[in-house]
Design a protein around this motif. Structure first.
Motif, short mmCIF file in Angstrom:
data_model
loop_
_atom_site.label_atom_id
_atom_site.label_comp_id
_atom_site.label_asym_id
_atom_site.label_seq_id
_atom_site.Cartn_x
_atom_site.Cartn_y
_atom_site.Cartn_z
N THR A 44 0.84 -1.19 0.00
CA THR A 44 0.00 0.00 0.00
C THR A 44 0.88 1.25 0.00
N PRO A 45 0.32 2.41 -0.35
CA PRO A 45 1.13 3.64 -0.30
C PRO A 45 1.78 3.88 1.06
N LEU A 46 1.07 3.56 2.15
CA LEU A 46 1.64 3.75 3.49
C LEU A 46 2.81 2.81 3.72
N VAL A 47 2.64 1.53 3.37
CA VAL A 47 3.71 0.55 3.56
C VAL A 47 4.93 0.94 2.73
N LEU A 48 4.72 1.34 1.48
CA LEU A 48 5.82 1.76 0.61
C LEU A 48 6.56 2.96 1.19
N ARG A 49 5.82 3.96 1.66
CA ARG A 49 6.45 5.15 2.22
C ARG A 49 7.31 4.81 3.43
N GLU A 50 6.77 3.95 4.30
CA GLU A 50 7.52 3.58 5.51
C GLU A 50 8.79 2.79 5.16
N ILE A 51 8.68 1.88 4.19
CA ILE A 51 9.86 1.09 3.80
C ILE A 51 10.94 1.98 3.20
N ILE A 52 10.55 2.84 2.28
CA ILE A 52 11.51 3.71 1.60
C ILE A 52 12.17 4.66 2.60
N PRO A 76 19.80 0.00 0.54
CA PRO A 76 19.14 0.22 -0.76
C PRO A 76 17.77 -0.45 -0.83
N VAL A 77 16.81 0.28 -1.40
CA VAL A 77 15.46 -0.25 -1.61
C VAL A 77 15.24 -0.29 -3.12
N VAL A 78 15.12 -1.49 -3.65
CA VAL A 78 15.03 -1.72 -5.10
C VAL A 78 13.63 -2.21 -5.42
N VAL A 79 13.00 -1.60 -6.45
CA VAL A 79 11.58 -1.84 -6.70
C VAL A 79 11.32 -2.32 -8.12
N ASP A 80 10.52 -3.39 -8.22
CA ASP A 80 9.92 -3.79 -9.50
C ASP A 80 8.51 -3.21 -9.51
N PRO A 81 8.28 -2.08 -10.22
CA PRO A 81 7.03 -1.34 -10.08
C PRO A 81 5.90 -1.89 -10.94
N LYS A 82 4.69 -1.50 -10.56
CA LYS A 82 3.51 -1.86 -11.35
C LYS A 82 2.53 -0.68 -11.32
N GLY A 83 1.63 -0.66 -12.31
CA GLY A 83 0.58 0.34 -12.35
C GLY A 83 1.01 1.61 -13.06
N SER A 84 0.16 2.61 -12.99
CA SER A 84 0.44 3.87 -13.68
C SER A 84 0.87 4.99 -12.75
N LYS A 94 8.27 7.09 -4.71
CA LYS A 94 9.18 8.24 -4.65
C LYS A 94 10.21 8.07 -3.54
N GLY A 95 11.47 8.31 -3.87
CA GLY A 95 12.55 8.22 -2.90
C GLY A 95 13.23 6.87 -2.84
N ALA A 96 12.74 5.88 -3.60
CA ALA A 96 13.40 4.57 -3.63
C ALA A 96 14.79 4.71 -4.23
N THR A 97 15.62 3.72 -3.98
CA THR A 97 16.98 3.75 -4.53
C THR A 97 16.96 3.51 -6.03
N LEU A 98 16.20 2.52 -6.47
CA LEU A 98 16.26 2.10 -7.86
C LEU A 98 14.93 1.48 -8.28
N GLU A 152 11.47 13.15 -11.18
CA GLU A 152 10.25 13.39 -10.40
C GLU A 152 10.09 12.42 -9.24
N LEU A 153 10.66 11.23 -9.36
CA LEU A 153 10.54 10.23 -8.30
C LEU A 153 11.70 10.28 -7.32
N ASP A 154 12.67 11.19 -7.56
CA ASP A 154 13.80 11.36 -6.64
C ASP A 154 14.57 10.06 -6.45
N LEU A 155 14.86 9.38 -7.56
CA LEU A 155 15.55 8.09 -7.52
C LEU A 155 17.06 8.29 -7.60
N ASP A 156 17.80 7.33 -7.05
CA ASP A 156 19.24 7.32 -7.30
C ASP A 156 19.49 6.90 -8.75
#
Length: 489
Positions: A166-174, A183-191, A197-201, A233-237
């Motif tokens: 969820t957005p809350l879980v993602l925000r807390e993890i990042i 490092p927090v590495v994400v395989d993203p889904k959706g639009s 935002k703020g993930a490493t990769l 825009e996502l503030d990624l490394d």
């Protein structure tokens, strides 16, 4: 990337602990024959011959990490149903840490059933719950993940939009990853990628990047506009945009862009290649590799996976085989300290006699060559311990060596009589001898047996020392003196 560097990195993977957070599911495959039409309706009848049940979703990320040799913990939410219990048992059997896996009454554990006949998928049946987990489940998940941040090297998020991330879980993890320097590495889904935002990769493919950036990607120029936009825009490394047969493009926070062509292989099935890329980037960052080297290995690994049928994984050995094929024979002979012990154990198991010698071999000359040829004839393979540049400077002074260790290693590896070259930093090869455990320890005839470093170790398990006389008048010092005399005149 040098082969020895790849070896060193791969050998360190068992020390890496990864936390996988995301949507766990079961992938069920029913294989059979479809030779007739049902009398009940105009549909084919599949006569099932084989049944296969695998970990899917985030489970395939776990499989990839385990195949690489990593330690794995997982955090997710399952149903309190039979599939949920089965999935937990499967994870336990694989020795995956499951303290972060919750089971919730009323939730359906995801199971995707695929019916295949004549190597074609005919039907897929999905049984699952896709609603977002509740607040108390979010809190428990976040609390576990925050505790684990002190014990893991990387966090991999596998989002299949089934309600766990969820957005809350993602925000807390990042946020927790940023605070802990993990490092927090994400395989993203959706639009909507704002939740990442703020993930490493991030590792979107071309279609996903187009959807998230709202930029139609029609050529290289528009792809770069989309990549830059998402990274900024996502503030990624870094954003890793996978481009199918065109390889991948990296967009870094500092504006640098790197393109890597695909590793040419015959493609049978792209299933799971994204999970493999995610895992390699995760362990690469955790293992301290540069981004370019990590991308290179991810590209190699993905090339292996698409050459297999079905959602697949890749082993360190398979990666190394591809890397070996890209290098010259001299590179194949140069071994890292961390792998030579295992290589020699295999050689002993095959009954091969191992010979070991060592030296600086600065300005290789015929005396060296004759010495090494004689040493090789004493057994089945010759391991040469080569003094590093720093150890030579300690032994022979600041002006030596004349040729650096990488060049010396390649020159020596080019000799037919040398099977392996291992560089060591110590003043003596004592520790390397312990790792190689040779049957025969060879040294020059100017030594007395009791002066040979490692003699006691080799003799303790039944090996012995051999002394070989050097060719008279042939030495590095003599070569240097002749050069100096010629140029002074």
């Amino acid at each position: 990337m040098k082969r020895t560097a790849v070896e060193s990195f791969l050998s360190g993977l068992p020390s890496i602990r990864a936390l996988v957070v995301g949507d766990l599911m079961l992938d069920e495959y029913l294989w059979g024959n479809a030779d007739r039409i049902s009398p009940e309706a105009p549909v084919q009848v599949v006569d099932v011959k084989r049944h296969d049940l695998r970990l899917g979703g985030a489970g395939n990320v776990i499989n990839n990490l385990l195949r690489l040799g990593c330690q794995v913990d997982v955090a997710s939410v399952l149903g309190e149903d039979e599939d949920g219990k089965l999935l937990r048992r499967r994870l336990q059997e694989l020795q995956v840490g499951i303290d972060g896996v919750q089971q919730v009454p009323g939730r359906t554990t995801s199971r995707k059933t695929r019916v295949l006949a004549s190597n074609q998928q005919m039907l897929r049946i999905d049984r699952e719950s896709c609603e977002a987990i509740l607040g108390m489940q979010e809190d428990a998940l976040v609390a576990y993940i925050r505790r684990q941040m002190n014990h893991v090297d990387v966090v991999l998020l596998s989002d299949y939009l089934k309600g766990v991330l969820t957005p809350l879980v993602l925000r807390e993890i990042i946020d927790a990853g940023r605070q802990a320097g993990i490092p927090v590495v994400v395989d993203p889904k959706g639009s909507d990628y704002s939740k990442y935002k703020g993930a490493t990769l991030l590792t979107p493919n071309r279609k996903e990047a187009q959807l998230a950036s709202q930029i139609e990607i029609t050529d290289d120029a528009t792809l770069r506009v989309a990549g830059r936009k998402l990274c900024r825009e996502l503030d990624l490394d870094v954003l890793v945009l996978t481009r199918s047969e065109e390889g991948m493009s990296l967009f870094k926070r500092n504006g640098t862009e790197v393109d890597l062509p695909t590793e040419a292989r015959e493609v049978y099935d792209v299933s799971g290649a994204g999970d493999t890329v995610l895992c390699l980037f995760g362990v690469g960052l955790a293992g301290g590799l540069s981004l370019e080297d990590t991308a290179y290995l991810a590209n190699v690994a993905a090339g292996v996976v698409v050459g297999k049928v079905g959602t697949s994984t890749v082993s360190p050995h398979e990666i190394l085989e591809v890397v070996e094929g890209q290098h010259l024979d001299t590179d194949r002979k140069i071994k890292s300290r961390c792998l030579i012990s295992a290589e020699m154990q295999q050689a002993r198991e095959r009954g091969r006699t191992i010979v070991f010698t060592n030296g600086c071999f600065d300005l290789l000359h015929v005396g060296h060559v004759k010495y090494l040829q004689k040493a090789r004839r004493l057994g089945d393979l010759l391991v040469l311990g080569l003094n590093s540049d720093t150890s030579i400077r300690r032994l022979k002074g600041a002006k030596r060596p004349f040729i650096d260790q990488e060049e010396r290693a390649h020159i020596l590896a080019a000799l037919d009589c040398v099977d392996y070259v291992v560089i060591f930093d110590e003043d003596t090869p004592l520790e390397l001898i312990r790792e190689v455990r040779p049957h025969i320890l060879v040294k020059g005839g100017d030594y007395q047996p009791d002066q040979v470093v490692g003699k006691e170790i080799v003799e303790s398990y039944g090996g012995h020392v051999e002394l070989i006389t050097f060719v008279d008048g042939k030495s590095t010092t003599n070569i240097v003196e002749k050069i100096l005399q010629a140029y002074q005149e």
